[in-house]
Design a protein around this motif. Structure first.
Motif, PDB file in Angstrom:
ATOM      1  N   MET A  52       0.898  -1.153   0.089  1.00 48.25           N
ATOM      2  CA  MET A  52      -0.116  -0.242   0.014  1.00 48.25           C
ATOM      3  C   MET A  52       0.776   1.193   0.015  1.00 48.25           C
ATOM      4  SD  MET A  52      -3.221  -0.140  -0.191  1.00 48.25           S
ATOM      5  CE  MET A  52      -4.026   1.018   0.971  1.00 48.25           C
ATOM      6  N   PRO A  72       0.328  -3.298  -5.053  1.00 48.74           N
ATOM      7  CA  PRO A  72      -0.277  -4.343  -3.872  1.00 48.74           C
ATOM      8  C   PRO A  72      -0.898  -5.256  -4.577  1.00 48.74           C
ATOM      9  CG  PRO A  72      -0.991  -1.930  -3.744  1.00 48.74           C
ATOM     10  CD  PRO A  72       0.056  -2.020  -5.027  1.00 48.74           C
ATOM     11  N   TRP A  73      -1.322  -5.246  -6.027  1.00 46.06           N
ATOM     12  CA  TRP A  73      -1.923  -6.698  -6.302  1.00 46.06           C
ATOM     13  C   TRP A  73      -0.984  -7.722  -6.885  1.00 46.06           C
ATOM     14  CZ3 TRP A  73      -1.048  -7.739 -11.754  1.00 46.06           C
ATOM     15  CH2 TRP A  73      -0.634  -6.729 -12.464  1.00 46.06           C
ATOM     16  N   TYR A  76       0.102  -9.475  -3.642  1.00 49.99           N
ATOM     17  CA  TYR A  76      -1.139 -10.317  -3.353  1.00 49.99           C
ATOM     18  C   TYR A  76      -0.899 -11.723  -4.249  1.00 49.99           C
ATOM     19  CZ  TYR A  76      -5.987 -11.922  -2.809  1.00 49.99           C
ATOM     20  OH  TYR A  76      -7.020 -12.530  -2.683  1.00 49.99           O
ATOM     21  N   PHE A  84      -8.825  -6.387   7.434  1.00 49.22           N
ATOM     22  CA  PHE A  84      -8.554  -5.228   7.876  1.00 49.22           C
ATOM     23  C   PHE A  84      -8.873  -4.871   9.423  1.00 49.22           C
ATOM     24  CE2 PHE A  84      -8.705  -5.448   3.459  1.00 49.22           C
ATOM     25  CZ  PHE A  84      -7.840  -4.552   2.787  1.00 49.22           C
ATOM     26  N   ARG A  88     -13.210  -4.114   5.723  1.00 50.02           N
ATOM     27  CA  ARG A  88     -13.449  -3.757   4.270  1.00 50.02           C
ATOM     28  C   ARG A  88     -13.809  -4.426   3.494  1.00 50.02           C
ATOM     29  NH1 ARG A  88      -8.310   0.510   3.472  1.00 50.02           N
ATOM     30  NH2 ARG A  88      -9.225   0.833   1.778  1.00 50.02           N
ATOM     31  N   PHE A  90     -16.642  -5.836   0.236  1.00 46.36           N
ATOM     32  CA  PHE A  90     -17.453  -4.869  -0.749  1.00 46.36           C
ATOM     33  C   PHE A  90     -18.726  -5.093  -0.615  1.00 46.36           C
ATOM     34  CE2 PHE A  90     -13.484  -6.791  -2.858  1.00 46.36           C
ATOM     35  CZ  PHE A  90     -12.696  -5.250  -3.083  1.00 46.36           C
ATOM     36  N   LEU A  93     -21.651  -6.231  -2.745  1.00 46.11           N
ATOM     37  CA  LEU A  93     -21.260  -7.507  -3.642  1.00 46.11           C
ATOM     38  C   LEU A  93     -22.107  -8.667  -2.495  1.00 46.11           C
ATOM     39  CD1 LEU A  93     -17.773  -7.372  -5.189  1.00 46.11           C
ATOM     40  CD2 LEU A  93     -19.838  -6.860  -6.344  1.00 46.11           C
ATOM     41  N   VAL A 101     -14.173 -12.523  -6.146  1.00 46.51           N
ATOM     42  CA  VAL A 101     -13.544 -11.429  -6.586  1.00 46.51           C
ATOM     43  C   VAL A 101     -12.101 -11.281  -6.098  1.00 46.51           C
ATOM     44  CG1 VAL A 101     -13.903  -9.528  -4.781  1.00 46.51           C
ATOM     45  CG2 VAL A 101     -13.839  -8.882  -7.290  1.00 46.51           C
ATOM     46  N   HIS A 104      -9.368 -12.962  -8.376  1.00 49.60           N
ATOM     47  CA  HIS A 104      -9.380 -12.402  -9.821  1.00 49.60           C
ATOM     48  C   HIS A 104      -8.071 -12.421 -10.575  1.00 49.60           C
ATOM     49  CE1 HIS A 104     -10.867  -9.611 -13.048  1.00 49.60           C
ATOM     50  NE2 HIS A 104      -9.707  -9.082 -12.797  1.00 49.60           N
TER      51      HIS A 104
ATOM     52  N   ALA B 169     -15.053  -7.646 -10.864  1.00 46.89           N
ATOM     53  CA  ALA B 169     -13.948  -6.736 -10.491  1.00 46.89           C
ATOM     54  C   ALA B 169     -14.260  -5.262 -10.668  1.00 46.89           C
ATOM     55  CB  ALA B 169     -12.722  -7.168 -11.316  1.00 46.89           C
ATOM     56  N   ARG B 171     -17.174  -4.282 -10.519  1.00 47.15           N
ATOM     57  CA  ARG B 171     -18.110  -3.598  -9.410  1.00 47.15           C
ATOM     58  C   ARG B 171     -17.220  -3.674  -7.948  1.00 47.15           C
ATOM     59  NH1 ARG B 171     -22.189  -7.946  -8.674  1.00 47.15           N
ATOM     60  NH2 ARG B 171     -20.925  -9.462  -9.987  1.00 47.15           N
ATOM     61  N   ALA B 172     -16.564  -4.566  -7.637  1.00 49.05           N
ATOM     62  CA  ALA B 172     -15.600  -4.158  -6.550  1.00 49.05           C
ATOM     63  C   ALA B 172     -14.606  -3.156  -6.609  1.00 49.05           C
ATOM     64  CB  ALA B 172     -14.613  -5.553  -6.254  1.00 49.05           C
ATOM     65  N   MET B 175     -16.507   0.155  -5.690  1.00 55.69           N
ATOM     66  CA  MET B 175     -16.938   0.015  -4.088  1.00 55.69           C
ATOM     67  C   MET B 175     -15.739   0.761  -3.189  1.00 55.69           C
ATOM     68  SD  MET B 175     -19.179  -3.104  -3.653  1.00 55.69           S
ATOM     69  CE  MET B 175     -20.246  -3.536  -5.078  1.00 55.69           C
ATOM     70  N   ASP B 176     -14.403   0.063  -3.601  1.00 51.71           N
ATOM     71  CA  ASP B 176     -13.415   0.505  -2.977  1.00 51.71           C
ATOM     72  C   ASP B 176     -12.004   0.108  -3.700  1.00 51.71           C
ATOM     73  OD1 ASP B 176     -11.282   0.424  -0.785  1.00 51.71           O
ATOM     74  OD2 ASP B 176     -12.501  -0.342   0.638  1.00 51.71           O
ATOM     75  N   ASP B 178      -8.882   0.747  -2.840  1.00 55.99           N
ATOM     76  CA  ASP B 178      -7.851   0.204  -2.068  1.00 55.99           C
ATOM     77  C   ASP B 178      -8.001  -1.194  -1.610  1.00 55.99           C
ATOM     78  OD1 ASP B 178      -6.247   2.598  -2.357  1.00 55.99           O
ATOM     79  OD2 ASP B 178      -6.855   3.439  -0.313  1.00 55.99           O
ATOM     80  N   THR B 179      -8.881  -1.498  -1.413  1.00 54.06           N
ATOM     81  CA  THR B 179      -9.315  -3.106  -0.879  1.00 54.06           C
ATOM     82  C   THR B 179      -9.182  -3.751  -2.192  1.00 54.06           C
ATOM     83  OG1 THR B 179     -10.797  -2.283   0.844  1.00 54.06           O
ATOM     84  CG2 THR B 179     -10.644  -4.289   0.296  1.00 54.06           C
ATOM     85  N   SER B 180      -9.630  -3.458  -3.226  1.00 55.89           N
ATOM     86  CA  SER B 180      -9.486  -4.172  -4.632  1.00 55.89           C
ATOM     87  C   SER B 180      -8.078  -4.652  -4.956  1.00 55.89           C
ATOM     88  CB  SER B 180     -10.072  -3.473  -5.685  1.00 55.89           C
ATOM     89  OG  SER B 180     -11.407  -3.145  -5.396  1.00 55.89           O
ATOM     90  N   ARG B 181      -7.381  -3.484  -4.907  1.00 59.92           N
ATOM     91  CA  ARG B 181      -5.935  -3.517  -5.118  1.00 59.92           C
ATOM     92  C   ARG B 181      -5.250  -4.565  -3.978  1.00 59.92           C
ATOM     93  NH1 ARG B 181      -5.455   2.008  -5.181  1.00 59.92           N
ATOM     94  NH2 ARG B 181      -5.367   2.610  -7.253  1.00 59.92           N
ATOM     95  N   LEU B 182      -5.449  -4.671  -2.767  1.00 58.12           N
ATOM     96  CA  LEU B 182      -5.121  -5.662  -1.877  1.00 58.12           C
ATOM     97  C   LEU B 182      -5.499  -6.803  -2.130  1.00 58.12           C
ATOM     98  CD1 LEU B 182      -4.966  -3.138   0.967  1.00 58.12           C
ATOM     99  CD2 LEU B 182      -3.012  -4.112   0.284  1.00 58.12           C
ATOM    100  N   MET B 183      -6.695  -6.892  -2.858  1.00 61.20           N
ATOM    101  CA  MET B 183      -7.093  -8.444  -3.087  1.00 61.20           C
ATOM    102  C   MET B 183      -6.894  -8.660  -4.261  1.00 61.20           C
ATOM    103  SD  MET B 183      -8.690  -9.307  -0.394  1.00 61.20           S
ATOM    104  CE  MET B 183      -8.159  -8.414   1.070  1.00 61.20           C
TER     105      MET B 183
END
Lengths: 259, 294
Positions: A52, A72-73, A76, A84, A88, A90, A93, A101, A104, B169, B171-172, B175-176, B178-183
Motif C-alpha cells: 500500500m 499491491p496486486w 497479493y 482489515f 473492508r 465490498f 457484492l 472477486v 481475480h 472486479a 463492481r468491486a 466500491m473500494d 484500495d481494498t480491490s488492489r489489496l485483493m
C-alpha cells in the motif's frame, strides 16, 4: 530460511516517522503477533508489506524476493493476503462474490475468454466458485452466500474477510485486529479458527491484536512496537513481564507503583 | 391517442441513444468518480467512424457499428491513459477541468479541414426507409434497428457487469479501490477497460444517432452528451440501470415537449430536469438518498 524477512524498514508521513528501523524475520508456519499501543505503527507495517505504501528505507523479502514498493496486486499474487482492522468488504457484492472477486488475479482466461465464455473461462470460474464455497462452509457462512455483505452481522463480516483472504491460497496471512469488537465467546471461537486454518492451509500468520487473551493464547512469538520502533521481541510470557512493555502500555505509573 | 403513441415511440428512440451515451458517463463515474466531459465527443467520433465505414469503405451497417465501437474504445482508453491517469491522485477538480479541456480539444481538432472539417455531412442510409403502420402509429425500419441494437447492447452490458469475472472486479473497484488492489485486482487495468466499454457504447450510439437523424458535424456531440449526462444524474449517477431509466425519461420528456409545447423549449426543459433533480433528489431516482455524491 525465513518466509518473510523485513530489515531496517522505515516509513515517514511528512515529518512523522511512523515506522523506524523495523527488523523482523518470520519463519514458514510461524504464528507471530505484533502488539503495541495505538499509533505505534503496526498497521503501517502491514501496509508496507502489502504494497500500500513504499517504504522510505529498508527491505522486505518474501520467499527471498524483494517486494518493497511492489504494487499491491502483485504482492497479493505472490501469496500475501490480509484482513482489515475496520472491516473492508465490498458491501454491495454478495457474500460469494466477495470471496470470488479476490481470486481475480489468478487464471489466464482474461476479458476475451470471459465475454466468449470459453471452456477455459468456465473451467476457471467453476474452480474459483468451488473454492469460494468450500471456504464459506469452513467459516460457517455457506447459508449466507447470496446475501449482500453489508447485511451480515459484525462477527460474520469478520469471518467473511478471512474467507476472502484465503481464496488466493496465500502463504502468509496478515490479520489486522481480527478480534476487534468481539465478545469473549466470539474471541474464543476466533482463536480456534485461526489455529485450525493455520494447520489446514499450511499458513504463516502475522497478526496485530489488542486483546491480550488472543495474543497470549495463539502467538508463538510476539513483537512489541512503540512509537514506530520495536521495543521487545520474544515468547508471549517473556514479553508480558518485560518492564519496557509494561511501561509502554501503562505509562510512568507502572514505575511509580514499583517504587 | 395515436399521436401520443407516435411521440412516445420517437421519444424512446431518442432515449435509447441517450442511454448508450449515459452508460459511459455513469460507469466512468462509478469507478473513478470523474465526469468525463469528453464523452459526448467520443460519441461524435463514433458517428464519423460509422460514416467513413459506410460511405468511404463501403462496409455493411453492422460492421460499421463494430468499427465505431472498436475505434471509440481505443480512443476512450487513450484519453484515459494520457489525460486522466496522470491525475489519479490529484484533486478531483483537476481531472474535471482536464475533461473539459479534452472535450474542447477533440471538438476543435476534428473541426479542422484535414480532420473531419466543419461542414455537416449527410449520413448514408444503407437501405431504403420503410414505414410500417400499426394502428395509426408509423414505425420505420430505422426505429426498429435503433431499438434492437440499443436493447441488445444494454442487455449485453448488464450481463457483462453482473456475470463475468471482469464485471465482478469492476463492481468491486467501484466500491473500494484500495481494498480491490489489496485483493489482487489490477485497478488501473479495470479502469482502462471501463473507459473502453463506455466509449464503445457511445460509439455505437453515435452510429445509431447518425442513422436516425442523418446529419453529422464535429459539434454534434455537445448537446446529446450534456443531455446524457443529465440522464445519468436523473437516474442516479454511478448506477447502471439508473442511466438507462434516466435516458429513456429524458428522451420522452424532450420529445413530448417538442410535440405538445414548443420545440424551442425542449433544451430548456431538459436542463430544467437537471435543476429539479439536484434540488429535490440529488442522488437520482435509483440512488440511495443520503450517500455523498458530487
Amino acid at each position: 530460511m525465513s518466509l518473510l524477512d523485513i530489515r531496517g524498514l522505515t516509513m515517514k508521513f511528512g515529518g512523522l516517522v511512523a515506522v523506524k528501523d523495523f527488523t523482523v524475520s518470520i519463519d514458514a508456519h510461524e504464528l507471530v503477533g505484533l502488539i503495541g499501543p495505538n499509533g505505534a505503527g503496526k498497521t503501517t507495517v502491514f501496509n508496507l508489506v502489502t504494497g500500500m505504501h513504499a517504504p522510505v528505507a529498508g527491505t522486505i523479502e518474501f520467499q527471498g524476493r524483494r517486494i518493497q514498493g511492489m504494487r499491491p496486486w502483485r504482492v497479493y499474487a505472490l501469496g500475501i493476503a490480509r484482513t482489515f482492522q475496520n472491516i473492508r468488504l465490498f458491501g454491495m457484492l454478495s457474500v460469494l462474490d466477495n470471496v470470488r472477486v479476490a481470486d481475480h488475479h489468478r487464471g489466464e482466461a482474461g476479458l476475451v475468454h470471459s465475454i466468449l465464455r470459453s471452456p477455459k473461462f468456465r473451467h476457471e470460474e467453476k474452480r474459483t466458485t468451488d473454492r469460494a464455497l468450500e471456504l464459506l462452509s469452513i467459516l460457517g457462512l455457506d447459508q449466507r452466500r447470496d446475501e449482500l455483505a453489508r447485511n451480515l452481522p459484525y462477527g460474520e463480516q469478520r469471518r467473511l474477510e478471512i474467507a476472502r483472504a484465503l481464496v488466493s491460497d496465500p502463504k502468509l496471512l496478515l490479520l489486522d485486529e481480527p478480534a476487534a469488537g468481539m465478545n469473549p465467546s466470539e474471541v474464543g471461537q476466533l482463536m480456534e479458527l485461526i489455529l485450525s486454518i493455520k494447520e489446514r492451509f499450511n499458513l504463516t500468520v502475522f497478526l496485530i491484536e489488542h486483546q491480550m487473551k488472543v495474543v497470549m493464547g495463539v502467538c508463538e512469538r510476539v513483537v512489541v512496537m512503540e512509537f514506530g520502533e520495536i521495543i521487545c521481541t520474544g515468547k508471549p510470557e517473556q514479553v508480558q513481564c518485560d518492564p519496557k512493555v509494561v511501561e509502554a502500555y501503562l505509562g510512568v505509573q507502572a514505575e511509580e507503583s514499583q517504587q | 391517442m395515436s399521436y401520443f403513441l407516435q411521440q412516445l415511440i420517437n421519444g424512446l428512440q431518442l432515449g435509447f441513444v441517450y442511454a448508450l451515451i449515459a452508460l459511459g458517463y455513469t460507469m466512468v463515474y462509478g469507478i473513478v468518480k470523474l465526469i468525463n466531459f469528453a464523452h459526448g465527443d467520443v460519441f461524435m467520433v463514433g458517428a464519423y467512424l460509422g460514416f467513413f465505414a459506410m460511405a468511404n469503405w463501403a462496409l455493411p451497417f453492422p460492421v460499421a457499428i463494430l468499427v465505431a465501437m472498436v475505434g471509440c474504445a481505443v480512443l476512450g482508453m487513450v484519453i484515459e491513459r494520457l489525460a486522466y491517469k496522470p491525475l489519479r491522485n490529484a484533486p478531483r477538480i483537476s481531472a474535471l477541468i482536464t475533461a473539459m479541456g479534452v472535450s474542447l480539444f477533440i471538438e476543435n481538432f476534428t473541426n479542422l479541414n484535414f480532420v473531419f472539417g466543419p461542414a455537416p455531412r449527410a449520413f448514408p442510409r444503407p437501405f431504403a426507409v420503410r414505414t410500417f403502420n400499426l394502428g395509426g402509429v408509423s414505425i420505420t425500419n430505422i426505429t426498429v434497428i435503433v431499438f434492437g441494437v440499443s436493447i441488445l447492447l444494454m442487455v449485453a452490458l448488464t450481463w457483462f457487469v453482473n456475470s463475468t469475472k471482469t464485471g465482478r472486479a469492476m463492481r468491486a473497484v467501484s466500491m473500494d479501490k484500495d481494498t480491490s488492489r489489496l485483493m489482487g485486482i489490477d485497478v488501473d487495468r479495470i479502469i482502462t477497460i471501463t473507459f473502453g466499454i463506455g466509449s464503445a457504447l457511445a460509439g455505437a450510439g453515435g452510429v445509431l444517432f447518425g442513422f436516425a437523424y442523418p446529419q453529422i458535424q464535429p459539434l454534434m456531440g455537445i448537446m446529446p452528451g450534456l443531455k446524457a449526462f443529465v440522464a445519468a444524474v436523473l437516474g442516479g449517477i454511478g448506477i447502471i440501470p439508473g442511466a438507462m431509466l434516466g435516458a429513456v425519461i429524458m428522451g420522452v420528456v424532450e420529445t413530448f415537449t417538442s410535440a405538445y409545447v414548443s420545440s424551442t423549449l425542449r433544451d430548456a426543459v431538459a436542463f430544467g430536469v437537471l435543476i429539479i433533480v439536484l434540488l429535490v433528489r440529488p442522488t437520482g431516482i435509483l440512488g440511495r438518498p443520503g450517500r455523498e455524491k458530487v
